[in-house]
Every structure is written in C-alpha cells, then in structure tokens.
Scaffold this active site. Sequence first.
Site, PDB file in Angstrom:
ATOM      1  CG  HIS A 167      -1.906   1.269   1.361  1.00 13.41           C
ATOM      2  ND1 HIS A 167      -1.099   2.178   2.282  1.00 13.41           N
ATOM      3  CD2 HIS A 167      -2.773   1.703   0.611  1.00 13.41           C
ATOM      4  CE1 HIS A 167      -2.094   3.075   2.165  1.00 13.41           C
ATOM      5  NE2 HIS A 167      -3.195   3.187   1.205  1.00 13.41           N
ATOM      6  CB  CYS A 207      33.595   2.330 -23.662  1.00 13.30           C
ATOM      7  SG  CYS A 207      34.966   1.256 -23.366  1.00 13.30           S
TER       8      CYS A 207
END
Length: 814
Positions: free
Chosen positions: A439, A770
Amino acid sequence: MLETFVTQQKLSQNVKQQALVLPLDAVGIADIPLVGGKNASLGEMIQQLQSKGVKVPTGFATTAYAYRFFIQGAGLETKLRQIFADLDVEDVNNLRQCGKQARTLMLQTPFPEELEKAIAQAYEDLCNQYGADTDVAVRSSATAEDLPDASFAGQQETYLNVHGLPAVLQACHKCFASIFTDRAISYRQIKGFDHFNIALSVGVQKMVRADLAASGVMFSIDTETGFKDAALITAAYGLGENVVQGAVNPDEYLVFKPTLKQGYRPILEKRLGTKEIKMVYDLGGSKMTKNIPVAASDRAAFALNDDEILQLAHWACLIEEHYSQVRGVYTPMDIEWAKDGITNELFIVQARPETVQSQKIKNVLHIYQLQEKGEVLVTGRSVGEMIGQGKARVILDVHRLGEFQPGEVLVTNRTDPDWEPIMKKASAIVTNSGGRTCHAAIIAREMGIPAIVGCGNATKIIKAGQEITVSCAEGETGKVYKGLLAYEVQEIPLEKLPRTRTQIMMNVGNPEEAFGYSAIPNDGVGLARMEFIIANHIKAHPLALIHFDELEDELAKYKIAELTAEYADKPQFFVDKLAQGIGAIAAAFYPKPVIVRLSDFKSNEYANLLGGKQFEPKEENPMIGWRGASRYYDERYREGFALECRAMKQVREQMGLTNVILMIPFCRTPAEGRRVLAEMAKHGLVRGENGLQVYVMCELPSNVQLADEFCQVFDGFSIGSNDLTQLTLGLDRDSELVAHLFDERNEAVKRMIAKAISTVKQHGRKIGICGQAPSDYPEFARFLVEEGIDSISLNPDSVLKTLLEIAATENTCS
C-alpha cells in the site's frame, strides 16, 4: 420487474440492469457501471482469457442496482447528506467522525428481503458446485473503481474465508458500509467524485487455498521506472492481504516480456524476501483468518519455483494485451494472484489498470542526483526515482495521525488506506515492512512522493524530529541519510532532440539503474561492466565458490555460506547472479546492442573478494600484470572464467538476449585473442554462432599498432582511453606523483586513437570508445566525430550535453 439472481450467461443489458445479483461469467469490462471495476474485470477474464489458460475463480456479484435499491428503499441518502454537510477531509477528527456515523447508519439498516434472497440463491448455487458452506472471499467493488487514472484499490473492505449464508450476508452488509471508510471518503473528495453518484457492488468468489501455499501481486510494467518490457511479481506465503497491506517483505521476481513471448526463460532477478508471517484460516477460532510465523526454512526458500514465475509472467502478458486491445490504448496492469495449496494451481483473483506510470507525461525525463554523501541510517526497497527530505515524524499509532505536519518525512511500521489523508502531505515515506507492491509503495507512486519500504528497523533508528534525506535515486536499494543533503534534479527533454550519425551509447555497470537509464535517448550500451555485479551482488571470488570446501579463511567461508544458503551448488550462485545482472542490463536496452566486457579486475581487486586472497598472487604492479585476457586461459583461473562463460551463455540462450556482444579486455596480442576465443568455445560461446559477436578493448599500444591483425580475430573494437593514455604516456594513473601528466587530450594519445579508428574502418570493422574522456571533455568528443568514430559511449549524466555537441560537430563537418 425486479430480477433476483440471473444464471444465464447471455443476458440483455436491460435484464442485467434490473438484476440484484449476477454470476461473474455473465459480466464483462463493459459492465463497470453495473458491478464495479473489480467484478467487471473478473468476469472479463473468465469470459475472454480462460480459453487461453488464465485461471480465475468463479463466483457472483451484487449489482449497483442492488446497492441503490438498498439505499433508496430505506431512505438513507437524505440522512447521509446531513452527515456529510459539514465534512472537512483535511481535518482528521472531523473525517473520522463523519465516516463512523455513515458506516453505523448503513450497518443498522437491514438488507431488503429481495436482496437477501438473491444472495442466498447465488451462494447456494456455489455450494452445489463446491460443497456445503463453501469458503468464499467477499470483496467490495465500487462502480468508479479501477479506472486508468484513479486507484480506489483497498479503500473498501475485503473478507476472506467466509463460509455459511449468515456470514456471507454479514460480510456483504459490511462491504456496503465500507463505501464510507475514512480513506474512501477522503479519496473521492480529493479526486472530485460525488459520494452519491458512486455505487458499490460486492463480489463473492470461491476462495483459493493460498493459506496453504502462496500469493502476491504482479505488475505488467516496472513500477519504479515505467519500463514497459518487464513484469514484476511479488510473492509471500499465505493469503494475499499481507502483501497488499505491506505487512511482510515479499520475494520479488522480474521477468523480461519480449523474449518470454518467444519461448525463452528470462528471469532477470530473484530477490528473497523475509516473509516473517503468513495469513491462514483461523480453523476452530473466533476469526476468519489469523497471522502465524513462517518457519525459518520456508523463509529462506523462494515462495515460487521458476516454472510458476514464468507462468504468472505469461498471464500478465496475456492480461495486458487483452486490456490494451479492449481499451484501444496501451494499458499496463496491476494483478493479484494466488496459488492453491491443495491442487497446486495458480489463479488470478484481481486485475486492474496500473494508474501511475501509465499516466505519466513522457516528454521530459527527471533525473535526481545527490551532490554529497552522508551517514546512512537505514536502507530498504526504493519507490520512485526521487529524493525527498525533511524532519522525521515517527508515528506507530493511527490515532496520532493528527500530529503530522506538511513537509515532514513519515516514518512508520506500515501504512493502510486510513493513512492516506496525511501521506499526501509528506515529503517522503519510510516503512519497516512491505515490498514494492504494498500500500505505501502504491500510494507514494501515485502521489509522486519518494518512499523506502521494508527497512526493518527504521522506527527504532530514526529519531522523531531528526533531519533526514530519503534517496530513491541510487537504484533498487533506497537509503535514508542523516541530515539534509544537497541534491539536484536534471531535466532531459525527450522531444525534438537531434539524431546523430555517430551512435550515442551508454556506460552501465549497475543493473538496478539500467531500466531508468534506458529512457535516456541512446543507441545501446557501449560498456556493461561485470565488476560492479561481481563486487556488489556476488561478493565472492569465483574460485572460492568452486573450491569452497578447501577454503582456509573461516570467516570468508562463513560469509560465503550465508550468501549462497539457497545453493547446494556454490558455483551456480555465481552463474545465476552474474546472468541476472547482465540480463537486466541487456533487457533494459533490448534489442539494441549491449557490449559486455568480461571481468577486468586486477589481482589485488580479485584478492579483496571473499576467499580471494587464497587464489591471487601479490604483484608489484597489478595495473599491467595478470589481468584481462591473460587470466582467462591460464590454468590458475580458467575454472573461474568458465563460470563467466556459463553465465553469458545463460543470458543469450536461456533468456534469449542475443543483443549481448562480448568484449575481451587487456588483450596483448592477436594470438592471445585466439586463445581466449578457443577457451570461450569450450563453454559453448562460439563466435559467429547464434549471431555472437566478440569485440576487443583497444587500450594497449599493441592493439593500435597491430589493429589490422586484431581485425582478423575480432568483430569490433572499443577504445579504452584511460588505459591507452597511461600506457602511451608511460605513467601509472593511480600514482598521485604523476597524475598531473594524465590527459587523454595529449597529442600522442590522440594520434594513437586516430590511427586505431582509421585502420579498423579500413578493414570494415566497428570501432567505438567507452572511456571517460568524451564524457568529461566536449572538445575530445568533437575530435572523435571528426575522425569518423562509429559510436561514443558516455556516462548517463553526460549524454544530453554530449549529444548536442556531437550534433553540432556533425553539422559543421557535413
């Protein structure tokens, strides 16, 4: 004419509208005004999806007409309007008083005889099918419930293990009254729904004996990032209320939908929850259900096996596809499931549209980043990729909600819908229990508030009034920091961004961040590092797992035993965790290429892994020692490398993620490259088979000087500018004494890179970069574009600025 219980499936709309009770198999999604979202959805699945294998328990529903028949027949509307005349939902005490008066009025007013008879007849038919006094779940279903832009979930009551007609009638009556729970009144008022335009239907459904097995919640979308291609499943033992309410920390499983649909088994993550309690039938007791402790052996095991995880994910795909087709728009789903402990069958017991990610405006991406670090007080599961901060308000009793002040951080054990009036005022929420589908998590997402759930001991560690920062911006693990830390929010506009000839890729090492990063405009992953996964998720040296019984370090042995408790086969732990980590990164960017660099720890870094010291040499200069390719075929490590290969084979062949390209680091000669390829082939990774490409890091002068020969061995190259700079300039980048000389923009380094790009492209191979340099220096990115590099892989936080720089450079060059 008043119809009581109608049994035919094919009914005219007029007959349906006059019925007090309808069987679930007689209603569908078009009947939300008649039986509410929950019951209409159950009927839709029974009618449309059972033929595709989706199992849904049968039952019946009282209608909205029955609710209004009750309200109007007893003249309740006038009395209820008087009660709500002075309603102020911002005043917790006023809200509580009005709600109690309304519920009492409803409960003290008896059902009309016609309605009781209709329910009795429908329940009798169910008992004829399943046995006398059969056990049922009695659930509320509001007619405005489960709409794509509003979640009424959990605002009315649910009763489980109800058996016998008197108990069924009482539970239905309580459900009618629960349309006026405090949380339902507050939510309707805030969302602008008229209390008297909404009716309530009650669903009565055959119970699934999950008290003897397990249950949970699943979403057909990643709840935090909105990533569409993953299904998230949570599971705990017993009936499902504990998972929904956040009373337990459940297991979590993540499944990749596209390759699941192709017949693969792409379980990207399995996270063990603590599952301390389970809700079971209170046989012989005074209540319908009760919570009992879970045995330690069951807590240490997953509540579902792999086949069951994949079955549920498959159903999530079918349900999502069906509802998207019916509504004519992509509709991710929030689904509750249960496993019957007697028959071992899985069932779907609820399905509703997901109401948070599906409603987000997608043209701007917000990325939260902490600007400083602090002392971590507690950690848990992060909800929402945001940061919130303020003074902590620790509340353990619902009667103290009135003390909460706007802008405070709510710290509590768990929440339920009664807490919603104050949750919307919080800057963040922290709970002891619950998972990503509880919840507190659902409401926090809906309200756009960061939350950390399942912290275990937050209410003991965090002090009332203490200033804290709640960070959900660092992956799946949320962290509560002491003090108010500085942070920034980066906004990335996703519309009208230029397209570039040079591919813009990303460097990604943490699987927990991959789904979020995939929303940034990109052409794939130029560098997926294994090291983060090995150091943070596996933590143990691969040879320590293979030779576990021979370990000399008793403390390391104890820690490895704890880590691998659910694995009799210790090496398989390494394979599974590495496969899941890389699988998550590959899935996030699928079908774009994801270049995975095989392990590149240096010997001193390997030694720091659990049990590692026993297997690693002491080197004077590990930076240029036994690392990368030279380890893979060496007798002293090849068993460890075999585990990496097995993991990558699992990613490509079991998960179906063939977008993974493998890359060899620190490969000194073409001959060494061939030895590595031969070693990989022994373990089923054969270059060229099943589309497998193998790249090499271009980070040594030999890689540049012999680039033409390396082109005969590998499919592509990725420039590692850090190592190439230190080895071109002859300096140790870890040494403070020469650190000022380290600069990728040095002319010698640039000439090396220019030569590598030129040679590789002449031989028809791909070449990218990279390293760190293009992320740090826009002028370096310009240089690379001018040299004609195929791709530039960047750190995620620098993609936008570098993308614009590259687009401008390409326009100038053209």
